[in-house]
Design a protein around this motif. Structure first.
Motif: not given
Length: 160
Positions: A37-56
């Motif tokens: 595991v080289v990256e770990y992120v916790v985001v709220p249940d927000e569509y735009s934040l989830i898709s943005e972080h997956l893309t990154r």
């Protein structure tokens, strides 16, 4: 070694109100397939934040495997599969089907899971449930095929 990212979708987790035990299970289990595991992120249940972080995680960091936890149920804020679908190039339905089939033997509630798996470029993204037990059971169902899938995505492996 496979570069792995964990994305936890959780309103309470993002606010620091809940310890992320599911990510700990993922961290332990991916070691068995040579994952780090080289990256770990916790985001709220927000569509735009989830898709943005997956893309990154894919486009900027070039991770091989991204495992999400949380947001796969029927709740009004459970949007992880929709956010994932918006960023993948191709679905890999067999992974989600296998997870549901195996876990339904343990609980009929598994049929309510909306987990999704797919690829973006040379990366594999898999949605897992939000509970540590669900994560463990779902990963156990597919973990043995993940190295092969990742090799194929890299352009190698015997996939005939």
């Amino acid at each position: 070694m496979w570069k792995v990212g964990i994305l936890t979708a959780s309103d309470k987790g993002a606010r620091g109100e809940r310890e992320d035990l599911s990510a700990q299970v993922i961290r332990e289990m991916v070691q068995d397939i040579g994952g780090q595991v080289v990256e770990y992120v916790v985001v709220p249940d927000e569509y735009s934040l989830i898709s943005e972080h997956l893309t990154r995680l894919v486009d900027e960091l070039g991770l091989d495997l991204i495992l999400t936890t949380g947001g796969t149920g029927l709740g009004p804020r459970d949007v992880t599969p929709e956010a994932t679908r918006s960023v993948i190039d191709r679905e890999v339905p067999g992974l989600a089907e296998a997870m549901r089939a195996i876990t339904m033997k343990k609980t009929p509630r598994a049929m309510l899971s909306r987990s999704l798996a797919g690829t973006r470029g040379q990366s594999l993204i898999i949605n897992l449930p939000g509970s540590p037990k669900g994560v463990r059971e779902c990963l156990e169902a597919v973990i043995d095929v993940l190295p092969h899938a990742l090799e194929i995505l890299r352009g190698g492996g015997d996939h005939q």
